[in-house]
Design a protein around this motif. Structure first.
Motif, PDB file in Angstrom:
ATOM      1  N   GLY A  94       0.920  -1.167   0.066  1.00 40.39           N
ATOM      2  CA  GLY A  94       0.021  -0.084  -0.065  1.00 40.39           C
ATOM      3  C   GLY A  94       0.810   1.034   0.028  1.00 40.39           C
TER       4      GLY A  94
ATOM      5  N   ARG B 140       5.706   0.303  -0.325  1.00 37.48           N
ATOM      6  CA  ARG B 140       4.805   0.777  -1.551  1.00 37.48           C
ATOM      7  C   ARG B 140       5.001  -0.762  -2.444  1.00 37.48           C
ATOM      8  NH1 ARG B 140       6.555   6.046  -0.296  1.00 37.48           N
ATOM      9  NH2 ARG B 140       5.067   6.147   1.549  1.00 37.48           N
ATOM     10  N   GLN B 141       4.675  -1.881  -1.896  1.00 34.05           N
ATOM     11  CA  GLN B 141       5.010  -2.936  -2.747  1.00 34.05           C
ATOM     12  C   GLN B 141       3.639  -3.438  -3.268  1.00 34.05           C
ATOM     13  OE1 GLN B 141       8.198  -4.656  -3.126  1.00 34.05           O
ATOM     14  NE2 GLN B 141       8.589  -2.465  -2.620  1.00 34.05           N
ATOM     15  N   THR B 142       3.406  -3.678  -4.251  1.00 37.99           N
ATOM     16  CA  THR B 142       1.984  -4.025  -4.799  1.00 37.99           C
ATOM     17  C   THR B 142       1.635  -5.588  -4.240  1.00 37.99           C
ATOM     18  OG1 THR B 142       2.784  -4.999  -6.787  1.00 37.99           O
ATOM     19  CG2 THR B 142       1.894  -2.626  -6.477  1.00 37.99           C
TER      20      THR B 142
ATOM     21  N   LEU C  45      -5.765  -4.943   1.331  1.00 40.60           N
ATOM     22  CA  LEU C  45      -4.482  -5.348   1.144  1.00 40.60           C
ATOM     23  C   LEU C  45      -4.239  -6.823   1.288  1.00 40.60           C
ATOM     24  CD1 LEU C  45      -2.463  -2.127   1.788  1.00 40.60           C
ATOM     25  CD2 LEU C  45      -2.917  -3.148  -0.476  1.00 40.60           C
TER      26      LEU C  45
ATOM     27  N   LEU D 188      -3.802   8.878   2.259  1.00 40.28           N
ATOM     28  CA  LEU D 188      -2.539   8.380   1.620  1.00 40.28           C
ATOM     29  C   LEU D 188      -2.488   8.643   0.208  1.00 40.28           C
ATOM     30  CD1 LEU D 188      -1.315   5.398   3.741  1.00 40.28           C
ATOM     31  CD2 LEU D 188      -0.022   7.260   3.195  1.00 40.28           C
TER      32      LEU D 188
ATOM     33  N   ARG E  33      -3.738   2.644  -7.411  1.00 35.91           N
ATOM     34  CA  ARG E  33      -2.951   2.613  -6.355  1.00 35.91           C
ATOM     35  C   ARG E  33      -3.587   3.212  -5.036  1.00 35.91           C
ATOM     36  NH1 ARG E  33       3.264   1.599  -6.349  1.00 35.91           N
ATOM     37  NH2 ARG E  33       2.647   0.705  -4.596  1.00 35.91           N
TER      38      ARG E  33
ATOM     39  N   LEU F 208      -6.704   2.258  -4.201  1.00 35.36           N
ATOM     40  CA  LEU F 208      -7.654   1.243  -3.637  1.00 35.36           C
ATOM     41  C   LEU F 208      -7.673   0.800  -2.502  1.00 35.36           C
ATOM     42  CD1 LEU F 208     -10.004  -0.423  -5.125  1.00 35.36           C
ATOM     43  CD2 LEU F 208      -8.263  -2.231  -5.105  1.00 35.36           C
TER      44      LEU F 208
ATOM     45  N   GLU G 228      -7.491   2.838   0.172  1.00 38.65           N
ATOM     46  CA  GLU G 228      -6.855   3.768   1.215  1.00 38.65           C
ATOM     47  C   GLU G 228      -7.636   5.183   1.016  1.00 38.65           C
ATOM     48  OE1 GLU G 228      -3.756   3.221   2.377  1.00 38.65           O
ATOM     49  OE2 GLU G 228      -2.490   2.106   1.080  1.00 38.65           O
TER      50      GLU G 228
END
Lengths: 140, 565
Positions: free
Chosen positions: A14, A42-44, A72, B120, B132, B134, B136
């Motif tokens: 995230g 910030r890893q997917t 996540l 964020l 990205r 999603l 948050e």
């Protein structure tokens, strides 16, 4: 024969940048004799699961303090299933309310640690879980 | 302050006392006497603990009067006798509409300033409809995509009547541009707009890690914005140089003090290099510190900070305006000190931490809510946190006189010690090639990670007790305080709203202003002016950040910075 070192991948999924917790865990696991790979921020889910497969780890630990855990964690679990890597133990920690923790553990997250948990508890958990997994693998 | 004769005699008396005390020393009520930052504390503090206290000008040079150089005792002559600190509660969650409602509630309860938390995706420069984002959106603050969102957040709030703080860094200029656009629509002249932008990118690389671009272009965004504000928004605090996050990441009090001030000096040097006059911009710089649990250590940290800043500004950067010498600061109680166990106990922790901020002479204060280790605070928890400040202000008498702890042997000795240790860090940072070099090589990050790990080990060995966590634990504890949950519909609603705005706005104007931004980013112009035009055309945060990402690239942490310790 000496026992093989436990290999753990640690990651921050995230957008959250709070890395105090995961760095403390990385140091504690290292001092407990494990091999630790920390992927950084910030890893997917895709990046995390690929790294876990590539590094051939026993467990993956993620830390989420942003409130995005209900999105996540399931995304990582799905990705693990999709890539046939769902034998890898997934655990995590962060600011996670109790009822979400229960839901996540039902979904397949092996364990969710919340604030105040001693590192010793996480170390013990990983050792037991990896041992159980290896015994299961032997049977198969 | 003390005569040499007196101090000599004191030394003898102290030796006698020490001998008498010897027989009690084996008996210890605590495993170790040390601060939260692992600094060991002497048996006793006496006048001779204060170094150089026999010099005639010791008082004038080191302590002096409040409102007088070097401002150890406070930045104002009369401190809280004239004006209390600003009670500024950080708020922001969900959609702009929800945040607007919380802001009205805070103002109605007697809050005197607003403080906006962003989610964020906004902090990282992604729109709510980006992949990205999603999960948050609206989670740890309010989502802002376009000017339309800012218009809703400040709906019914006259921007010349409040001061607003915005906690945002990489896209800080964009949010200020949007805020000014709201002011313009309300018909309020920019010179009446008051507030603070966090805008401190250096501590993002060091601790909080919400960076987008590499350091150099990031600093340009900041100096451009400082230049614009000096000319057009003179009451705006352009950077809130922040130690808060450095401390939360695990730093000691001295590291918080030293790294924060080092960042501040870097901004000052960058603006001077940019051709700006130090006295034009320095009065609008402010600082932001943590209030952790070690009561006296924190008070000394604030006193040391004022003295270091005053000396540096005056002697090193040659500022002539006394306003440039001031370390004005905001304080927030330590989130990392709160416990998920027995959360009501956090009310007490917050009260004591807040008291240290007040005794340390803070200009504004945020008190954390008891439930912040569980989720965003509920309305009830926020109210108690604000009431805590009001009780300190109106009931305890600590506001009666400025810097009431001055002259305490312990307080003065510890203030001096923290200043000296911070100076040692400044030397080390300089010898390593400066702040940017230290970020690259992970110096700050590793120092902090090491301190965080040591703290954790101290807890596990029980050298340090946290009530309810490693001692005085309640088995099978049921948490029965209300926990705020962000409705998952929030994200859907916000995504739909940004899509609607993008469809309805004048997209020709958006493209035109974005093209201008791109051009400026490659050349010499002022990026802030370009961002202001984009904002007014309802270009989104993500679109503006994307232009700059394409031109300047994205920052990735170095391996050294990622090392656990």
């Amino acid at each position: 024969m000496t026992e093989q070192k436990i290999r753990v991948l640690l990651a921050k999924p995230g957008l959250d940048g709070h890395d105090r917790g995961i760095k403390v865990i990385a140091a504690a696991f290292r001092d407990a004799g494990m091999e630790v790979i920390y992927t950084g921020l910030r890893q997917t889910p895709d990046m995390i699961v690929n790294a876990a497969i590539q590094e051939d780890v026993d467990a993956v630990g993620v830390s989420i303090l942003s409130g995005a855990h209900m999105t996540l964690f399931p995304a990582i679990l799905d990705m693990m299933k999709e890539k046939g890597a769902d034998d890898i133990i997934l655990f995590g920690g962060g600011i996670i309310p109790d009822d979400d923790k229960e839901k996540l553990e039902k979904l397949g997250v092996a364990k969710v640690f919340t604030p105040g948990a001693p590192t010793e508890e996480a170390i013990e958990f990983i050792r037991k879980a990896v041992k159980a997994k290896n015994e299961k693998d032997k049977l198969v | 302050m003390f005569s040499k004769k007196f101090l000599d005699k004191l030394k003898e008396d102290k030796a006698t006392w020490s001998k008498k005390a010897e027989k009690f020393k084996d008996k210890k009520s605590m495993p170790r006497f040390f601060t939260v930052s692992s600094v060991d504390i002497d048996d006793l503090y006496t006048p001779d603990s204060i170094k150089g206290a026999d010099a005639d000008d010791h008082f004038e040079k080191n302590i002096n009067f409040p409102g007088e150089f070097p401002y150890t005792r406070g930045v104002h002559h009369t401190m809280y006798r004239s004006r209390l600190w600003t009670m500024r509660q950080f708020a922001g969650m969900g959609t702009p509409r929800q945040t607007n409602k919380r802001f009205h509630y805070i103002l109605k309860q007697g809050g005197t300033g607003l403080s906006t938390a962003f989610d964020l995706p906004t902090l990282m420069g992604y729109d709510s409809d980006h992949s990205r984002s999603l999960g948050e959106v609206g989670k740890c603050g309010v989502a802002v995509d376009t000017l339309a969102d800012m218009e809703i957040i400040f709906d019914g709030i006259e921007l010349d009547k409040v001061s607003t703080s915005m906690t945002i860094n990489s896209p800080a200029s964009i949010l200020l541009a949007m805020y000014l656009a709201v002011a313009e629509k309300q018909g309020i002249p920019f010179k009446k707009v008051r507030g603070t932008l966090q805008n401190d990118i250096l501590k993002e690389y060091i601790a909080q890690k919400e960076f987008i671009y590499p350091p150099r272009p990031s600093i340009r965004l900041i100096t451009d914005m400082m230049d614009y504000c000096t000319k057009h928004v003179p009451q705006w605090n352009t950077i809130s140089i922040s130690g808060y996050h450095i401390r939360e990441a695990g730093a000691t009090a001295v590291q918080e003090l030293a790294f924060t001030l080092a960042d501040g000096f870097q901004y000052i040097e960058s603006a001077i290099e940019d051709g700006q006059d130090v006295d034009d911009f320095a009065p609008r710089l402010s600082y932001f510190f943590n209030a952790h649990s070690d009561f006296f250590e924190e008070i000394c940290k604030y006193r040391a900070a004022r003295r270091i800043v005053a000396k540096r500004m005056r002697y090193k950067y040659k500022a002539k305006d006394p306003k440039s010498w001031l370390c004005r600061f905001h304080t927030q109680t330590a989130g990392c000190s709160l416990t998920a166990q027995q959360p009501e106990n956090n009310i007490i922790r917050v009260a004591l931490q807040a008291m240290s901020g007040v005794l340390g002479g803070t200009q504004s204060l945020h008190t954390n809510s008891m439930d912040e280790t569980l989720a965003l605070p509920s309305e009830k928890a926020v109210t108690i946190a604000l009431r805590t400040q009001q009780i300190i202000a109106y009931e305890t008498g600590v506001t009666n006189t400025p810097d009431p702890l001055a002259g305490s042997y312990y307080i003065e000795a510890l203030t001096d010690q923290m200043e000296a240790e911070a100076e040692k860090y400044f030397e080390e940072i300089e010898s390593r090639g400066g702040v940017l070099q230290c970020i690259e090589e992970g110096f700050f990050q590793q120092e902090i990670a090491r301190a965080a790990y040591r703290h954790q080990l101290e807890l596990e060995k029980k050298d340090r007790i946290i009530v309810g966590v490693n001692d005085f634990v309640m088995e099978n504890e049921e948490i029965d305080i209300p926990v705020l949950k962000i409705d998952p519909e929030t994200e859907k609603e916000q995504v739909a709203f940004v899509k609607k705005i993008k469809a309805e706005r004048d997209n020709g104007a958006v493209q035109e202003t974005l093209a201008k931004l791109r051009e400026v980013s490659k050349n010499d112009g002022n990026t802030f002016e370009a961002l202001y035009e984009c904002s007014k055309a309802y270009a989104s945060v993500g679109e503006m950040c994307d232009v700059l990402r394409e031109e300047w690239g994205e920052y990735v942490e170095t391996a050294a910075a990622m090392k656990p310790c």
